[in-house]
Enzyme design. Sequence first.
Site, PDB file in Angstrom:
ATOM      1  N   ASP A 148      -6.545  -0.230 -15.630  1.00  0.00           N
ATOM      2  CA  ASP A 148      -5.517   0.868 -16.046  1.00  0.00           C
ATOM      3  C   ASP A 148      -4.713   0.353 -17.038  1.00  0.00           C
ATOM      4  O   ASP A 148      -4.730  -0.864 -17.297  1.00  0.00           O
ATOM      5  CB  ASP A 148      -4.562   1.208 -14.659  1.00  0.00           C
ATOM      6  N   SER A 149      -3.764   1.014 -17.534  1.00  0.00           N
ATOM      7  CA  SER A 149      -2.648   0.428 -18.340  1.00  0.00           C
ATOM      8  C   SER A 149      -1.710  -0.351 -17.547  1.00  0.00           C
ATOM      9  O   SER A 149      -0.915  -1.139 -18.289  1.00  0.00           O
ATOM     10  CB  SER A 149      -1.842   1.888 -19.066  1.00  0.00           C
ATOM     11  N   TYR A 179       0.434   3.519 -21.824  1.00  0.00           N
ATOM     12  CA  TYR A 179      -0.357   4.150 -22.671  1.00  0.00           C
ATOM     13  C   TYR A 179       0.169   5.437 -23.050  1.00  0.00           C
ATOM     14  O   TYR A 179      -0.342   5.954 -24.190  1.00  0.00           O
ATOM     15  CB  TYR A 179      -1.645   4.136 -22.126  1.00  0.00           C
ATOM     16  N   GLY A 180       0.865   6.367 -22.181  1.00  0.00           N
ATOM     17  CA  GLY A 180       1.047   7.684 -22.538  1.00  0.00           C
ATOM     18  C   GLY A 180       1.769   8.066 -23.705  1.00  0.00           C
ATOM     19  O   GLY A 180       1.943   9.237 -23.985  1.00  0.00           O
ATOM     20  N   CYS A 233      -7.151   4.983 -15.761  1.00  0.00           N
ATOM     21  CA  CYS A 233      -6.109   5.482 -16.426  1.00  0.00           C
ATOM     22  C   CYS A 233      -6.325   6.757 -16.829  1.00  0.00           C
ATOM     23  O   CYS A 233      -7.510   6.727 -17.648  1.00  0.00           O
ATOM     24  CB  CYS A 233      -5.709   4.434 -17.504  1.00  0.00           C
ATOM     25  N   ASN A 234      -5.683   7.767 -16.811  1.00  0.00           N
ATOM     26  CA  ASN A 234      -5.804   9.304 -17.250  1.00  0.00           C
ATOM     27  C   ASN A 234      -5.735   8.943 -18.633  1.00  0.00           C
ATOM     28  O   ASN A 234      -6.559   9.791 -19.386  1.00  0.00           O
ATOM     29  CB  ASN A 234      -4.901  10.163 -16.746  1.00  0.00           C
ATOM     30  N   THR A 235      -4.897   8.453 -19.343  1.00  0.00           N
ATOM     31  CA  THR A 235      -4.700   8.486 -20.811  1.00  0.00           C
ATOM     32  C   THR A 235      -5.728   7.618 -21.385  1.00  0.00           C
ATOM     33  O   THR A 235      -6.519   8.215 -22.463  1.00  0.00           O
ATOM     34  CB  THR A 235      -3.400   7.812 -21.219  1.00  0.00           C
ATOM     35  N   GLU A 242       8.399   4.193 -11.258  1.00  0.00           N
ATOM     36  CA  GLU A 242       8.406   2.687 -10.978  1.00  0.00           C
ATOM     37  C   GLU A 242       9.668   2.399 -10.684  1.00  0.00           C
ATOM     38  O   GLU A 242      10.190   1.106 -10.351  1.00  0.00           O
ATOM     39  CB  GLU A 242       8.062   2.161 -12.546  1.00  0.00           C
ATOM     40  N   CYS A 302      -2.364  11.863 -13.739  1.00  0.00           N
ATOM     41  CA  CYS A 302      -1.813  10.439 -14.105  1.00  0.00           C
ATOM     42  C   CYS A 302      -1.704   9.633 -12.905  1.00  0.00           C
ATOM     43  O   CYS A 302      -1.492  10.309 -11.596  1.00  0.00           O
ATOM     44  CB  CYS A 302      -0.249  10.907 -14.301  1.00  0.00           C
ATOM     45  N   THR A 303      -1.957   8.332 -13.030  1.00  0.00           N
ATOM     46  CA  THR A 303      -2.198   7.343 -11.910  1.00  0.00           C
ATOM     47  C   THR A 303      -0.864   7.423 -10.867  1.00  0.00           C
ATOM     48  O   THR A 303      -1.067   7.348  -9.640  1.00  0.00           O
ATOM     49  CB  THR A 303      -2.187   5.862 -12.568  1.00  0.00           C
ATOM     50  N   HIS A 304       0.288   7.777 -11.571  1.00  0.00           N
ATOM     51  CA  HIS A 304       1.360   7.669 -10.638  1.00  0.00           C
ATOM     52  C   HIS A 304       1.905   8.895  -9.902  1.00  0.00           C
ATOM     53  O   HIS A 304       2.478   8.521  -9.063  1.00  0.00           O
ATOM     54  CB  HIS A 304       2.896   7.437 -11.779  1.00  0.00           C
TER      55      HIS A 304
HETATM   56  N1  DGL Z   1      -1.825   4.962 -16.277  1.00  0.00           N
HETATM   57  C1  DGL Z   1      -1.399   6.152 -16.998  1.00  0.00           C
HETATM   58  C2  DGL Z   1      -2.084   7.333 -16.779  1.00  0.00           C
HETATM   59  O1  DGL Z   1      -2.579   7.616 -15.945  1.00  0.00           O
HETATM   60  C3  DGL Z   1       0.261   6.144 -16.856  1.00  0.00           C
HETATM   61  C4  DGL Z   1       1.253   5.092 -17.244  1.00  0.00           C
HETATM   62  C5  DGL Z   1       1.070   5.033 -18.666  1.00  0.00           C
HETATM   63  O2  DGL Z   1       1.778   5.671 -19.523  1.00  0.00           O
HETATM   64  O3  DGL Z   1       0.476   3.850 -19.168  1.00  0.00           O
HETATM   65  O4  DGL Z   1      -2.151   7.982 -17.827  1.00  0.00           O
END
Ligand code: DGL
Length: 288
Positions: A15-16, A47-48, A78-80, A157, A189-191
């Site tokens: 993940d990012s 990453y977003g 990571c979704n992105t 966060e 998104c992961t969060h």
């Molecule tokens: N992990 C990223 C996602 O799921 C979210 C955090 C980021 O922007 O890196 O897209």
Amino acid sequence: MNELPDDQKAIGIFDSGIGGLTVVAEIFRALPYEKVIYFGDIAHLPYGSKSRNAIRKFSLQIVRFLLRFPIKMIVVACNTASADAIDLLQDTTDLPTIGVVQPGAIAGVKSSKNGRIGVIGTTGAIDSGAYQRAIRDRRPDVEIFARDCPLFVPLVEEGWLDHDVTYQIAERYLYDLKINGIDSLILGCTHYPLLKTVIGKVMGPGVSLVDSATETAKEVADTLDELDMATSLPIPPSHRYYVSDFSPYFKRIGELCLGRPLHHVIRVDLDQPDNIFDDFDHVSNIIN
Ligand code: DGL
């Protein structure tokens, strides 16, 4: 050197940063005996808001790092990165490589009765159109309402999972999706799974929240079964966590995402992966 049989190899996940530990938590729930090697690219977080080219470059570098270990599968938590780089990663390795976008989109389609589906994510994930394409591939006649919610990641966060400000921001971001009568909302998104309470209250009981993390864990379990790669050893494994940097909130948020204590975290410089790593347990008292 004897190679490990496939079933005894680990699942490589990246993940990012640390949000991907929400996906790891679901994999632990679904597959308690699978060993995980996790990489969180904290040095390049978030990453977003980065370009597609940058995400592809970072993702490739991480997969090359994970391939140094005996792994049987790669999961892009990571979704992105899933949105921007899954094709590239699938071309790079023969290992099964699973992203979070497809499983999330499929579950979103399944859970919608009225064909009005919402998807929320980082700006990069939403602008890439990956979720929208994956949904349409399954069901071309649906109406899709997509919205980026960039403030959700810093709110998580900060630990503001149930704060007034978080409700206000969620009301603002989700307004269009709400008035358009969606009945299924993909948390892309992961969060975002950590904001389920807020998002659920804002959207109301008629909207199912689809958690990409849970769906991805199911896909991982099914794929391991199909390929006959699931571990045959019912022994609690020891997992390994690598990061490209440490950050002050790392342990707190990481444990929140994972739902258990985080140990054995090692920092590695991806440009020089052979160099000595720092062990988080030695520096945690400095950064926490
Ligand atoms: N992990 C990223 C996602 O799921 C979210 C955090 C980021 O922007 O890196 O897209």
